[in-house]
Design an enzyme around this catalytic site. Structure first.
Site, PDB file in Angstrom:
ATOM      1  N   GLY A 193       6.831 -33.793  -9.346  1.00  0.00           N
ATOM      2  CA  GLY A 193       6.276 -33.996  -8.012  1.00  0.00           C
ATOM      3  C   GLY A 193       6.464 -32.828  -7.064  1.00  0.00           C
ATOM      4  N   ASP A 211       9.968 -27.502 -18.398  1.00  0.00           N
ATOM      5  CA  ASP A 211      10.078 -28.959 -18.246  1.00  0.00           C
ATOM      6  C   ASP A 211      10.242 -29.574 -19.633  1.00  0.00           C
ATOM      7  OD1 ASP A 211       9.273 -31.013 -15.730  1.00  0.00           O
ATOM      8  OD2 ASP A 211       9.167 -31.912 -17.722  1.00  0.00           O
ATOM      9  N   ASN A 259       4.680 -42.381 -12.156  1.00  0.00           N
ATOM     10  CA  ASN A 259       4.931 -41.146 -11.396  1.00  0.00           C
ATOM     11  C   ASN A 259       3.678 -40.558 -10.777  1.00  0.00           C
ATOM     12  OD1 ASN A 259       7.498 -41.427 -12.362  1.00  0.00           O
ATOM     13  ND2 ASN A 259       7.365 -39.769 -13.855  1.00  0.00           N
ATOM     14  N   ASP A 302      15.612 -32.478 -10.752  1.00  0.00           N
ATOM     15  CA  ASP A 302      15.932 -33.714 -10.035  1.00  0.00           C
ATOM     16  C   ASP A 302      17.357 -34.182 -10.285  1.00  0.00           C
ATOM     17  OD1 ASP A 302      15.910 -34.649 -12.561  1.00  0.00           O
ATOM     18  OD2 ASP A 302      14.766 -36.459 -12.104  1.00  0.00           O
ATOM     19  N   CYS A 310      27.464 -22.507  -0.978  1.00  0.00           N
ATOM     20  CA  CYS A 310      28.012 -22.386   0.380  1.00  0.00           C
ATOM     21  C   CYS A 310      27.824 -23.698   1.122  1.00  0.00           C
ATOM     22  CB  CYS A 310      27.297 -21.285   1.159  1.00  0.00           C
ATOM     23  SG  CYS A 310      27.722 -19.615   0.637  1.00  0.00           S
ATOM     24  N   CYS A 341      20.761 -43.692  -7.102  1.00  0.00           N
ATOM     25  CA  CYS A 341      19.522 -43.329  -7.790  1.00  0.00           C
ATOM     26  C   CYS A 341      18.723 -44.553  -8.208  1.00  0.00           C
ATOM     27  CB  CYS A 341      19.823 -42.486  -9.026  1.00  0.00           C
ATOM     28  SG  CYS A 341      20.531 -40.899  -8.622  1.00  0.00           S
ATOM     29  N   CYS A 364      33.421 -19.185  -0.843  1.00  0.00           N
ATOM     30  CA  CYS A 364      32.452 -19.732  -1.794  1.00  0.00           C
ATOM     31  C   CYS A 364      32.770 -19.205  -3.197  1.00  0.00           C
ATOM     32  CB  CYS A 364      31.030 -19.321  -1.395  1.00  0.00           C
ATOM     33  SG  CYS A 364      29.783 -19.851  -2.590  1.00  0.00           S
ATOM     34  N   CYS A 423      29.462 -16.852  -4.195  1.00  0.00           N
ATOM     35  CA  CYS A 423      29.034 -15.657  -3.449  1.00  0.00           C
ATOM     36  C   CYS A 423      30.101 -15.174  -2.472  1.00  0.00           C
ATOM     37  CB  CYS A 423      27.717 -15.935  -2.723  1.00  0.00           C
ATOM     38  SG  CYS A 423      27.901 -16.939  -1.234  1.00  0.00           S
TER      39      CYS A 423
HETATM   40 ZN   LIG Z   1      27.832 -19.159  -1.612  1.00  0.00          ZN
END
Ligand SMILES: [Zn+2]
Lengths: 246, 94
Positions: A20, A41, A49, A109, A153, A166, A220, A223
């Site tokens: 989607g 995929d 769907n 997802d 982050c 879900c 983090c 990063c």
């Molecule tokens: Zn980061």
């Protein structure tokens, strides 16, 4: 009249997830002048769907999403070069998938795939757009090639519990479309070297689009100043509490 | 302190569908506790022990509380809190 097309990348844009969000993102990129897509995929088109996977129709039900998406794209954009990669992005394949891409679009997802792609794109030095949708909410985060601020982050690690159940979540079709369109827009920005350092949130119940500034965390693990994630260790991406393929 | 809390759509089933609710407290933690009294279940969705869950971001005005004092971040009267959960994706019909 379409807007003037800025220079676009020679490398393919990698779209992970052909559902989607990924499908409308791919369509928008193709119409924007992107010439090469690589799409990942592992799922089939399901009748339930179709309300949000609007490039597919009843004739596609039961066939691979990749094949159905290629048919839908080629019909509209015959010159578009499309590489199909059946399967999922996994710890042993994600880095190689990301490494050849101009930009990655994370249209998966499940959280495990999202964190995996965040890490893989960062390690490969490739910009990434994380696009998600649940119920009436969409979020889109673009991360520059330099990798800061990143998905970790903001959201740190694969959730041990789930905020949204879900089993009852579902997602509204138009919200997926918005998420995919915004993802394509941000991917084109990244191709031009523009990364606004913000997360977009779209509230489909109130029709509000907001942009929230994201700051890079010094601690983090991906990063930050002393990163601890230097490889894609499978144990880091434990299956989420509920998992599915969109 | 009375503040306005913006509720993201995934949490609206707990607030009767409201996208903005009022709450009071001197810190983010107190506000979440107060929210939970008015809308039971909110606390569990946002907190793990006394800390904000790692995949939930809360902003006071434009500021991410991760860069302030986390759940202990002090809020001023009239402030606006935004809750931003990580979302993965969704499957219909489940
Ligand atoms: Zn980061």
């Amino acid at each position: 009249m379409p807007p003037p097309t800025p220079p676009l990348p020679d490398h393919p844009i990698l779209v992970v997830g052909a559902g989607g969000i990924g499908a409308p993102a791919a369509l928008a990129l193709g119409h924007a002048g992107v010439t090469r897509l690589c799409i990942v995929d592992d799922d089939q088109v399901e009748l339930g769907n179709l309300h949000r996977q609007i490039l597919f129709d009843e004739g596609d039900v039961g066939t691979d999403k990749l094949a159905a998406l290629r048919r839908a794209l080629v019909r509209r954009l015959p010159a578009l070069e499309i590489e199909l990669r059946p399967g999922r992005a996994l710890p042993d394949t994600a880095l190689e998938l990301c490494a050849g891409a101009a930009v990655v679009i994370d249209a998966t997802d499940n959280f495990a795939s999202r964190f995996l792609l965040a890490d893989a794109a960062h390690l490969a030095g490739v910009p990434i757009v994380h696009a998600a949708a649940v119920r009436w909410q969409a979020t889109v985060l673009a991360v520059a090639a330099a990798g800061r601020p990143c998905y970790r982050c903001l959201f740190e690690d694969v959730p041990a519990g789930v905020l949204v159940d879900c089993a009852t979540a579902g997602v509204a079709g138009p919200v997926c479309g918005v998420s995919g369109a915004l993802a394509a827009d941000r991917a084109l920005d990244l191709c031009q070297g523009r990364a606004p350092g913000t997360i977009l949130t779209y509230d489909g119940e109130r029709d509000r689009l907001r942009e929230v500034a994201v700051a890079a965390r010094r601690d983090c693990p991906l990063c930050g100043e002393h990163p601890t994630i230097g490889s894609l260790d499978a144990a880091r991406y434990m299956p989420p509490a509920c998992e599915g393929s969109d | 302190m009375a503040v306005t809390v913006r509720i993201p759509t995934p949490l609206r089933p707990l607030t009767g569908g409201m996208d903005e609710v009022s709450a009071s407290g001197a810190t983010v933690l107190e506000i979440i506790e107060d929210l939970d009294k008015r809308h039971p279940g909110v606390r569990d969705r946002l907190l793990d022990g006394g800390k904000v869950r790692r995949f939930v971001d809360i902003f006071v005005g434009p500021e991410d509380i991760r860069f302030l004092d986390g759940a202990a971040t002090v809020v001023t009267d009239g402030a606006e809190l935004t809750i931003l959960p990580a979302i993965a994706g969704g499957r219909a019909g489940h």
